[in-house]
Design a protein around this motif. Structure first.
Motif, PDB file in Angstrom:
ATOM      1  N   VAL A 132       0.841  -1.182   0.000  1.00 47.72           N
ATOM      2  CA  VAL A 132       0.000   0.000   0.000  1.00 47.72           C
ATOM      3  C   VAL A 132       0.887   1.247   0.000  1.00 47.72           C
ATOM      4  O   VAL A 132       1.969   1.245   0.578  1.00 47.72           O
ATOM      5  CB  VAL A 132      -0.964   0.009   1.221  1.00 47.72           C
ATOM      6  CG1 VAL A 132      -0.211   0.140   2.526  1.00 47.72           C
ATOM      7  CG2 VAL A 132      -2.010   1.106   1.098  1.00 47.72           C
ATOM      8  N   GLU A 133       0.419   2.274  -0.669  1.00 50.90           N
ATOM      9  CA  GLU A 133       1.072   3.582  -0.641  1.00 50.90           C
ATOM     10  C   GLU A 133       0.015   4.602  -0.246  1.00 50.90           C
ATOM     11  O   GLU A 133      -1.073   4.639  -0.827  1.00 50.90           O
ATOM     12  CB  GLU A 133       1.643   3.947  -2.007  1.00 50.90           C
ATOM     13  CG  GLU A 133       2.290   5.314  -2.007  1.00 50.90           C
ATOM     14  CD  GLU A 133       2.878   5.689  -3.363  1.00 50.90           C
ATOM     15  OE1 GLU A 133       2.887   6.886  -3.666  1.00 50.90           O
ATOM     16  OE2 GLU A 133       3.302   4.792  -4.101  1.00 50.90           O
ATOM     17  N   VAL A 134       0.340   5.408   0.754  1.00 51.62           N
ATOM     18  CA  VAL A 134      -0.585   6.428   1.255  1.00 51.62           C
ATOM     19  C   VAL A 134       0.077   7.789   1.105  1.00 51.62           C
ATOM     20  O   VAL A 134       1.235   7.962   1.492  1.00 51.62           O
ATOM     21  CB  VAL A 134      -0.948   6.178   2.737  1.00 51.62           C
ATOM     22  CG1 VAL A 134      -1.876   7.266   3.254  1.00 51.62           C
ATOM     23  CG2 VAL A 134      -1.572   4.806   2.918  1.00 51.62           C
ATOM     24  N   THR A 135      -0.655   8.739   0.538  1.00 52.43           N
ATOM     25  CA  THR A 135      -0.162  10.114   0.455  1.00 52.43           C
ATOM     26  C   THR A 135      -1.161  11.028   1.148  1.00 52.43           C
ATOM     27  O   THR A 135      -2.363  10.765   1.178  1.00 52.43           O
ATOM     28  CB  THR A 135       0.018  10.579  -1.009  1.00 52.43           C
ATOM     29  OG1 THR A 135      -1.221  10.439  -1.708  1.00 52.43           O
ATOM     30  CG2 THR A 135       1.089   9.772  -1.717  1.00 52.43           C
ATOM     31  N   ALA A 136      -0.640  12.113   1.713  1.00 54.54           N
ATOM     32  CA  ALA A 136      -1.465  13.113   2.381  1.00 54.54           C
ATOM     33  C   ALA A 136      -0.965  14.484   1.950  1.00 54.54           C
ATOM     34  O   ALA A 136       0.217  14.785   2.089  1.00 54.54           O
ATOM     35  CB  ALA A 136      -1.366  12.971   3.892  1.00 54.54           C
ATOM     36  N   ILE A 137      -1.871  15.291   1.413  1.00 50.93           N
ATOM     37  CA  ILE A 137      -1.498  16.611   0.903  1.00 50.93           C
ATOM     38  C   ILE A 137      -2.489  17.643   1.425  1.00 50.93           C
ATOM     39  O   ILE A 137      -3.695  17.508   1.210  1.00 50.93           O
ATOM     40  CB  ILE A 137      -1.503  16.638  -0.643  1.00 50.93           C
ATOM     41  CG1 ILE A 137      -0.568  15.576  -1.203  1.00 50.93           C
ATOM     42  CG2 ILE A 137      -1.147  18.022  -1.161  1.00 50.93           C
ATOM     43  CD1 ILE A 137      -0.657  15.409  -2.707  1.00 50.93           C
ATOM     44  N   PRO A 138      -2.006  18.675   2.122  1.00 47.79           N
ATOM     45  CA  PRO A 138      -2.926  19.729   2.554  1.00 47.79           C
ATOM     46  C   PRO A 138      -3.462  20.503   1.346  1.00 47.79           C
ATOM     47  O   PRO A 138      -2.754  20.666   0.348  1.00 47.79           O
ATOM     48  CB  PRO A 138      -2.069  20.645   3.427  1.00 47.79           C
ATOM     49  CG  PRO A 138      -0.702  20.079   3.459  1.00 47.79           C
ATOM     50  CD  PRO A 138      -0.640  18.920   2.537  1.00 47.79           C
ATOM     51  N   VAL A 198       3.060  14.442   2.162  1.00 47.18           N
ATOM     52  CA  VAL A 198       3.867  13.391   2.774  1.00 47.18           C
ATOM     53  C   VAL A 198       3.398  12.043   2.247  1.00 47.18           C
ATOM     54  O   VAL A 198       2.284  11.906   1.740  1.00 47.18           O
ATOM     55  CB  VAL A 198       3.784  13.445   4.310  1.00 47.18           C
ATOM     56  CG1 VAL A 198       4.467  14.706   4.836  1.00 47.18           C
ATOM     57  CG2 VAL A 198       2.354  13.382   4.795  1.00 47.18           C
ATOM     58  N   ARG A 199       4.278  11.043   2.392  1.00 44.36           N
ATOM     59  CA  ARG A 199       4.009   9.737   1.815  1.00 44.36           C
ATOM     60  C   ARG A 199       4.548   8.648   2.734  1.00 44.36           C
ATOM     61  O   ARG A 199       5.567   8.822   3.396  1.00 44.36           O
ATOM     62  CB  ARG A 199       4.702   9.668   0.453  1.00 44.36           C
ATOM     63  CG  ARG A 199       4.646   8.378  -0.259  1.00 44.36           C
ATOM     64  CD  ARG A 199       5.457   8.502  -1.572  1.00 44.36           C
ATOM     65  NE  ARG A 199       5.626   7.246  -2.204  1.00 44.36           N
ATOM     66  CZ  ARG A 199       6.571   6.364  -1.925  1.00 44.36           C
ATOM     67  NH1 ARG A 199       7.460   6.619  -1.009  1.00 44.36           N
ATOM     68  NH2 ARG A 199       6.633   5.224  -2.566  1.00 44.36           N
ATOM     69  N   ALA A 200       3.867   7.511   2.762  1.00 44.30           N
ATOM     70  CA  ALA A 200       4.342   6.334   3.483  1.00 44.30           C
ATOM     71  C   ALA A 200       3.904   5.096   2.709  1.00 44.30           C
ATOM     72  O   ALA A 200       2.912   5.129   1.971  1.00 44.30           O
ATOM     73  CB  ALA A 200       3.783   6.297   4.898  1.00 44.30           C
ATOM     74  N   THR A 201       4.661   4.028   2.871  1.00 43.51           N
ATOM     75  CA  THR A 201       4.329   2.765   2.218  1.00 43.51           C
ATOM     76  C   THR A 201       4.276   1.667   3.266  1.00 43.51           C
ATOM     77  O   THR A 201       4.791   1.814   4.371  1.00 43.51           O
ATOM     78  CB  THR A 201       5.373   2.397   1.142  1.00 43.51           C
ATOM     79  OG1 THR A 201       6.647   2.287   1.767  1.00 43.51           O
ATOM     80  CG2 THR A 201       5.415   3.438   0.044  1.00 43.51           C
TER      81      THR A 201
END
Length: 138
Positions: free
Chosen positions: A114-120, A127-130
């Motif tokens: 899984v890859e998760v991104t969060a952008i205001p 930011v990103r996490a896997t």
């Protein structure tokens, strides 16, 4: 303690979904969250209900929303599930408020990656996490 609370809420949500329908949950462990400044947490879950609705629960969602959030399902086929959700009125430790913090998750069903991104909102990058998700039915 946060992981315990997360687990209790996620399992409670799964139990409610299971009582109503044969849903399932992706239980995810993420790496690289230390570089996400707290906007992506190490534990995340996606609860998929029989009718296709998906809810997300993690530390950020529980902190700002106090309950799991409905996601927008962009894709959900045999290979991949792509979801989008928005956390509203998020406040950073510095006191800065973000009206909308946009999230996107892409999950490979065959590998569980899984890859998760969060952008205001109004920012070009975020930011990103896997990590890896495991499908659970109980």
């Amino acid at each position: 303690m946060k992981n315990f609370l997360f687990s209790v809420v996620a399992m409670s949500l799964l139990a409610k979904a299971a009582a109503a329908s044969p849903g399932y949950m992706y239980d995810c462990d993420l790496q690289g969250t230390d570089k996400a400044y707290g906007w992506i947490t190490p534990k995340m879950a996606f609860v998929v209900e029989e009718q296709g609705d998906v809810k997300v629960v993690d530390g950020v969602v529980l902190h700002f929303n106090n309950a799991p959030l409905e996601t927008k399902v962009l894709r959900n086929d045999s290979k991949r599930m792509i979801l989008r959700w928005v956390v509203t009125n998020a406040r950073a430790d510095s006191g800065r408020t973000f009206n909308n913090f946009r999230y996107r998750a892409s999950l490979s069903k065959s590998s569980g990656k899984v890859e998760v991104t969060a952008i205001p909102a109004h920012y070009d990058t975020g930011v990103r996490a896997t990590g890896v998700c495991r499908k659970r039915t109980k």
